[in-house]
Design a protein around this motif. Structure first.
Motif, PDB file in Angstrom:
ATOM      1  N   GLY A 101      50.897  28.444  61.923  1.00  0.00           N
ATOM      2  CA  GLY A 101      49.842  29.243  61.288  1.00  0.00           C
ATOM      3  C   GLY A 101      49.768  30.635  61.883  1.00  0.00           C
ATOM      4  N   MET A 102      49.828  30.710  63.228  1.00  0.00           N
ATOM      5  CA  MET A 102      49.749  32.022  63.895  1.00  0.00           C
ATOM      6  C   MET A 102      50.976  32.869  63.572  1.00  0.00           C
ATOM      7  N   GLY A 103      52.123  32.196  63.376  1.00  0.00           N
ATOM      8  CA  GLY A 103      53.342  32.912  63.001  1.00  0.00           C
ATOM      9  C   GLY A 103      53.141  33.643  61.685  1.00  0.00           C
ATOM     10  N   ILE A 104      52.526  32.944  60.712  1.00  0.00           N
ATOM     11  CA  ILE A 104      52.263  33.573  59.408  1.00  0.00           C
ATOM     12  C   ILE A 104      51.286  34.730  59.596  1.00  0.00           C
ATOM     13  N   THR A 105      50.231  34.515  60.403  1.00  0.00           N
ATOM     14  CA  THR A 105      49.234  35.572  60.640  1.00  0.00           C
ATOM     15  C   THR A 105      49.890  36.818  61.212  1.00  0.00           C
ATOM     16  N   PHE A 106      50.733  36.649  62.250  1.00  0.00           N
ATOM     17  CA  PHE A 106      51.367  37.821  62.886  1.00  0.00           C
ATOM     18  C   PHE A 106      52.344  38.518  61.934  1.00  0.00           C
ATOM     19  N   ARG A 107      53.045  37.693  61.126  1.00  0.00           N
ATOM     20  CA  ARG A 107      53.995  38.293  60.175  1.00  0.00           C
ATOM     21  C   ARG A 107      53.237  39.152  59.154  1.00  0.00           C
ATOM     22  N   GLU A 108      52.114  38.634  58.649  1.00  0.00           N
ATOM     23  CA  GLU A 108      51.331  39.380  57.650  1.00  0.00           C
ATOM     24  C   GLU A 108      50.720  40.642  58.240  1.00  0.00           C
ATOM     25  N   MET A 109      50.398  40.614  59.550  1.00  0.00           N
ATOM     26  CA  MET A 109      49.801  41.792  60.194  1.00  0.00           C
ATOM     27  C   MET A 109      50.740  42.995  60.152  1.00  0.00           C
ATOM     28  N   LEU A 110      52.037  42.720  60.081  1.00  0.00           N
ATOM     29  CA  LEU A 110      53.020  43.812  60.082  1.00  0.00           C
ATOM     30  C   LEU A 110      53.315  44.336  58.674  1.00  0.00           C
ATOM     31  N   GLN A 111      52.802  43.625  57.645  1.00  0.00           N
ATOM     32  CA  GLN A 111      53.042  44.071  56.257  1.00  0.00           C
ATOM     33  C   GLN A 111      52.093  45.227  55.917  1.00  0.00           C
ATOM     34  N   PRO A 112      52.486  46.097  54.947  1.00  0.00           N
ATOM     35  CA  PRO A 112      51.558  47.163  54.533  1.00  0.00           C
ATOM     36  C   PRO A 112      50.323  46.572  53.842  1.00  0.00           C
ATOM     37  N   THR A 113      49.166  47.212  54.022  1.00  0.00           N
ATOM     38  CA  THR A 113      47.944  46.714  53.385  1.00  0.00           C
ATOM     39  C   THR A 113      47.989  47.018  51.887  1.00  0.00           C
ATOM     40  N   ILE A 114      47.446  46.103  51.094  1.00  0.00           N
ATOM     41  CA  ILE A 114      47.457  46.311  49.645  1.00  0.00           C
ATOM     42  C   ILE A 114      46.024  46.309  49.092  1.00  0.00           C
ATOM     43  N   THR A 115      45.065  46.610  49.968  1.00  0.00           N
ATOM     44  CA  THR A 115      43.683  46.666  49.500  1.00  0.00           C
ATOM     45  C   THR A 115      43.536  47.809  48.496  1.00  0.00           C
ATOM     46  N   GLU A 116      42.898  47.518  47.348  1.00  0.00           N
ATOM     47  CA  GLU A 116      42.690  48.564  46.344  1.00  0.00           C
ATOM     48  C   GLU A 116      41.405  49.315  46.640  1.00  0.00           C
ATOM     49  N   ASP A 117      41.425  50.587  46.270  1.00  0.00           N
ATOM     50  CA  ASP A 117      40.332  51.477  46.630  1.00  0.00           C
ATOM     51  C   ASP A 117      39.228  51.503  45.579  1.00  0.00           C
ATOM     52  N   TYR A 118      39.217  50.529  44.662  1.00  0.00           N
ATOM     53  CA  TYR A 118      38.218  50.516  43.607  1.00  0.00           C
ATOM     54  C   TYR A 118      36.820  50.391  44.217  1.00  0.00           C
ATOM     55  N   PRO A 119      35.783  51.134  43.776  1.00  0.00           N
ATOM     56  CA  PRO A 119      35.753  51.993  42.588  1.00  0.00           C
ATOM     57  C   PRO A 119      36.161  53.444  42.843  1.00  0.00           C
ATOM     58  N   ASP A 120      36.559  53.801  44.073  1.00  0.00           N
ATOM     59  CA  ASP A 120      36.975  55.195  44.322  1.00  0.00           C
ATOM     60  C   ASP A 120      38.316  55.495  43.659  1.00  0.00           C
ATOM     61  N   GLY A 121      39.165  54.482  43.561  1.00  0.00           N
ATOM     62  CA  GLY A 121      40.441  54.658  42.870  1.00  0.00           C
ATOM     63  C   GLY A 121      40.494  53.707  41.689  1.00  0.00           C
ATOM     64  N   PRO A 122      41.497  53.849  40.828  1.00  0.00           N
ATOM     65  CA  PRO A 122      41.580  52.956  39.659  1.00  0.00           C
ATOM     66  C   PRO A 122      41.906  51.521  40.068  1.00  0.00           C
ATOM     67  N   ALA A 123      41.332  50.558  39.341  1.00  0.00           N
ATOM     68  CA  ALA A 123      41.663  49.152  39.588  1.00  0.00           C
ATOM     69  C   ALA A 123      42.996  48.865  38.917  1.00  0.00           C
ATOM     70  N   LEU A 124      43.897  48.179  39.625  1.00  0.00           N
ATOM     71  CA  LEU A 124      45.205  47.879  39.060  1.00  0.00           C
ATOM     72  C   LEU A 124      45.160  46.503  38.400  1.00  0.00           C
ATOM     73  N   MET A 125      45.408  46.473  37.102  1.00  0.00           N
ATOM     74  CA  MET A 125      45.322  45.227  36.346  1.00  0.00           C
ATOM     75  C   MET A 125      46.706  44.614  36.163  1.00  0.00           C
ATOM     76  N   GLN A 126      46.775  43.313  36.208  1.00  0.00           N
ATOM     77  CA  GLN A 126      48.016  42.628  35.854  1.00  0.00           C
ATOM     78  C   GLN A 126      48.196  42.736  34.339  1.00  0.00           C
ATOM     79  N   GLU A 127      49.432  42.722  33.913  1.00  0.00           N
ATOM     80  CA  GLU A 127      49.765  42.891  32.484  1.00  0.00           C
ATOM     81  C   GLU A 127      48.968  41.934  31.607  1.00  0.00           C
TER      82      GLU A 127
END
Ligand code: SF4
Ligand code: SF4
Length: 167
Positions: free
Chosen positions: A17-43
């Motif tokens: 479990g901690m391995g997954i946590t540490f691996r994800e910590m190194l990934q870029p964040t994908i938090t959306e900035d809505y409502p300051d930025g546009p919400a990204l909708m799936q097709e």
């Protein structure tokens, strides 16, 4: 013996479990900035409904009521009218003079979209529908009908009240 196995199993699970946590910590964040930025909708996101037109600019809805029959919330209200030589709104025999969807009851299940034989009703991507006044949550044809595409001239489109009765 069984207890030692339990402890070892638990330690392996924690390490995994901690391995997954540490691996994800190194990934870029994908938090959306809505409502300051546009919400990204799936097709395939099922947002506010749209009533479509064909390539000639005619309304695709032929007032067959299949969408209303398929709706589990019973929230689609249609009044049908006949196309005539003077007033031609859709490509079929009839068109929807009134087409309402009550958003206080719609559950955005998409059954209406699936039921439509002419692909007239579709889901768009609009989602900011909250209101303090429920009367504004009845979507009317005027709210949902897409614009006539630029450069397209529908054969005859007149408001029914303005139609002349001679040839
Ligand atoms: S999305 Fe579902 S609940 Fe909403 S109008 Fe269509 S069939 Fe009815
Ligand atoms: S939207 Fe489609 S299913 Fe509903 S009345 Fe119009 S043509 Fe029929």
């Amino acid at each position: 013996m069984a207890k030692i196995q339990d402890i070892l199993g638990g330690a392996v699970a924690v390490a995994k479990g901690m391995g997954i946590t540490f691996r994800e910590m190194l990934q870029p964040t994908i938090t959306e900035d809505y409502p300051d930025g546009p919400a990204l909708m799936q097709e395939r996101y099922r947002g506010g409904h749209e009533l479509q037109r064909d390539e000639n600019g005619m309304e695709k809805c032929v007032a067959c009521f299949l969408c209303a029959a398929a709706c589990p919330s019973d929230c689609i209200y249609i009044e049908a009218a006949e196309n005539t030589d003077q007033v031609r709104i859709s490509g079929g025999e009839r068109y929807a003079e009134v087409y309402n969807i009550d958003y206080t009851r719609c559950i955005f299940c998409g059954y209406c979209v699936e039921a439509c034989p002419t692909d007239a009703i579709t889901h768009g991507h609009s989602f900011e529908n909250a209101s303090y006044n429920t009367a504004t949550l009845v979507m009317r044809k005027e709210n949902m009908l897409v614009q006539i595409p630029a450069g397209v001239k529908p054969p005859v489109i007149q408001a029914p009240a303005a139609a002349s009765h001679g040839h």
